[in-house]
Scaffold this motif. Sequence first.
Motif, PDB file in Angstrom:
ATOM      1  N   ASP A 231     -18.002 -50.445  72.336  1.00  0.00           N
ATOM      2  CA  ASP A 231     -17.503 -51.819  72.185  1.00  0.00           C
ATOM      3  C   ASP A 231     -17.994 -52.451  70.887  1.00  0.00           C
ATOM      4  O   ASP A 231     -18.415 -53.606  70.845  1.00  0.00           O
ATOM      5  CB  ASP A 231     -17.901 -52.692  73.377  1.00  0.00           C
ATOM      6  N   GLY A 232     -17.949 -51.668  69.798  1.00  0.00           N
ATOM      7  CA  GLY A 232     -18.241 -52.213  68.482  1.00  0.00           C
ATOM      8  C   GLY A 232     -19.702 -52.256  68.117  1.00  0.00           C
ATOM      9  O   GLY A 232     -20.091 -53.066  67.266  1.00  0.00           O
ATOM     10  N   ARG A 233     -20.515 -51.358  68.684  1.00  0.00           N
ATOM     11  CA  ARG A 233     -21.965 -51.407  68.414  1.00  0.00           C
ATOM     12  C   ARG A 233     -22.446 -50.276  67.508  1.00  0.00           C
ATOM     13  O   ARG A 233     -23.646 -50.065  67.378  1.00  0.00           O
ATOM     14  CB  ARG A 233     -22.738 -51.386  69.741  1.00  0.00           C
ATOM     15  N   LEU A 234     -21.539 -49.581  66.844  1.00  0.00           N
ATOM     16  CA  LEU A 234     -21.950 -48.470  65.986  1.00  0.00           C
ATOM     17  C   LEU A 234     -22.358 -48.955  64.600  1.00  0.00           C
ATOM     18  O   LEU A 234     -21.674 -49.781  63.987  1.00  0.00           O
ATOM     19  CB  LEU A 234     -20.803 -47.466  65.826  1.00  0.00           C
ATOM     20  N   VAL A 235     -23.477 -48.427  64.114  1.00  0.00           N
ATOM     21  CA  VAL A 235     -23.846 -48.510  62.702  1.00  0.00           C
ATOM     22  C   VAL A 235     -23.592 -47.135  62.103  1.00  0.00           C
ATOM     23  O   VAL A 235     -24.144 -46.135  62.574  1.00  0.00           O
ATOM     24  CB  VAL A 235     -25.329 -48.897  62.524  1.00  0.00           C
ATOM     25  N   PHE A 236     -22.756 -47.082  61.077  1.00  0.00           N
ATOM     26  CA  PHE A 236     -22.394 -45.796  60.476  1.00  0.00           C
ATOM     27  C   PHE A 236     -23.369 -45.486  59.345  1.00  0.00           C
ATOM     28  O   PHE A 236     -23.167 -45.883  58.203  1.00  0.00           O
ATOM     29  CB  PHE A 236     -20.956 -45.833  59.963  1.00  0.00           C
ATOM     30  N   GLY A 237     -24.459 -44.799  59.692  1.00  0.00           N
ATOM     31  CA  GLY A 237     -25.438 -44.391  58.685  1.00  0.00           C
ATOM     32  C   GLY A 237     -25.060 -43.064  58.065  1.00  0.00           C
ATOM     33  O   GLY A 237     -24.688 -42.128  58.764  1.00  0.00           O
ATOM     34  N   ILE A 238     -25.168 -42.967  56.733  1.00  0.00           N
ATOM     35  CA  ILE A 238     -24.772 -41.732  56.056  1.00  0.00           C
ATOM     36  C   ILE A 238     -25.620 -41.533  54.801  1.00  0.00           C
ATOM     37  O   ILE A 238     -26.066 -42.495  54.168  1.00  0.00           O
ATOM     38  CB  ILE A 238     -23.259 -41.753  55.706  1.00  0.00           C
ATOM     39  N   GLY A 239     -25.846 -40.266  54.475  1.00  0.00           N
ATOM     40  CA  GLY A 239     -26.548 -39.892  53.263  1.00  0.00           C
ATOM     41  C   GLY A 239     -26.034 -38.560  52.763  1.00  0.00           C
ATOM     42  O   GLY A 239     -25.156 -37.944  53.381  1.00  0.00           O
ATOM     43  N   SER A 240     -26.581 -38.091  51.657  1.00  0.00           N
ATOM     44  CA  SER A 240     -26.040 -36.897  51.007  1.00  0.00           C
ATOM     45  C   SER A 240     -26.562 -35.593  51.595  1.00  0.00           C
ATOM     46  O   SER A 240     -25.982 -34.530  51.360  1.00  0.00           O
ATOM     47  CB  SER A 240     -26.360 -36.929  49.511  1.00  0.00           C
ATOM     48  N   GLY A 241     -27.656 -35.635  52.366  1.00  0.00           N
ATOM     49  CA  GLY A 241     -28.223 -34.422  52.957  1.00  0.00           C
ATOM     50  C   GLY A 241     -29.297 -33.802  52.086  1.00  0.00           C
ATOM     51  O   GLY A 241     -29.273 -33.936  50.860  1.00  0.00           O
ATOM     52  N   TRP A 242     -30.243 -33.109  52.755  1.00  0.00           N
ATOM     53  CA  TRP A 242     -31.368 -32.539  52.000  1.00  0.00           C
ATOM     54  C   TRP A 242     -32.057 -31.365  52.685  1.00  0.00           C
ATOM     55  O   TRP A 242     -32.733 -30.579  52.042  1.00  0.00           O
ATOM     56  CB  TRP A 242     -32.431 -33.616  51.766  1.00  0.00           C
ATOM     57  N   PHE A 243     -31.884 -31.189  54.006  1.00  0.00           N
ATOM     58  CA  PHE A 243     -32.672 -30.213  54.760  1.00  0.00           C
ATOM     59  C   PHE A 243     -31.998 -28.851  54.667  1.00  0.00           C
ATOM     60  O   PHE A 243     -31.014 -28.568  55.352  1.00  0.00           O
ATOM     61  CB  PHE A 243     -32.792 -30.679  56.205  1.00  0.00           C
TER      62      PHE A 243
END
Length: 261
Positions: A97-109
């Motif tokens: 119901d609209g509670r997502l935070v879309f976190g994103i990065g380029s990656g490293w592991f």
Amino acid sequence: MTIRIGVQIQPQHADYAQIRDAARRAEEIGVDVIFNWDHFYPLYGEPDGKHFEAWTMLAAWAEQTTRVEIGCLVTCNSYRNPELLADMARTVDHISDGRLVFGIGSGWFERDYTEYGYDFGTAGSRLDALGEALPRIEKRWSELNPAPLGRSGSGRIPVMIGGGGEKKTLKYVAKHADIWHSFSDIPTLERKHGILAEHCKNVGRDVSEIEVSVEVSDVESAKAFADAGATLFTHGVNGPDYDLSFLEELVAWRDSQGSAT
């Protein structure tokens, strides 16, 4: 911006029942955001210990919780086609119901890449790929039916970008992000926030529109980061026990600032 408290429930060294219980307890304590992370193997401790995938977990959290925002801190751009990732995020956004935070990065592991067959490339190539993916994700969101709900029914899923690269990452933050997660100490945060302000100026944004997010391990450091301009404070907890006692201190400090959820 008001002070907000997050917890990163690291999906390692635990059974899923323990992770589910930690998310329930965190919401009861009163945190504002519950994060996991997007990896396939533990980042510390036993390298082949128990571990779970991030986005299927977010879908479960979307049904399990009722108030908190949820998200990855942060999704690795390399692991999923941008259009597919956009659709996954839109789906979890609706489930919650609209509670997502879309976190994103380029990656490293690197182990994630080699074990799962992704091209590791270089730090520069991964950042370039992130820069190419972000407008594709936004475009796909604009085309999906039904459209994203977004925070408070705005239709826009809030985007968090993690990282501190001054020439590329901060430029992406200025153009695309609602939240900047900085993996840095206070002097570095202050300096890079100034660089972010310049990037924002170049694209016609006010840097104050972007929430500054940091990781903290004690209230004193949270206070110091707050003085430096941060407003989202996240504490990471590891399985199997998921000790959330410090979150109670953080939430009490938040409430003392008049910023309770």
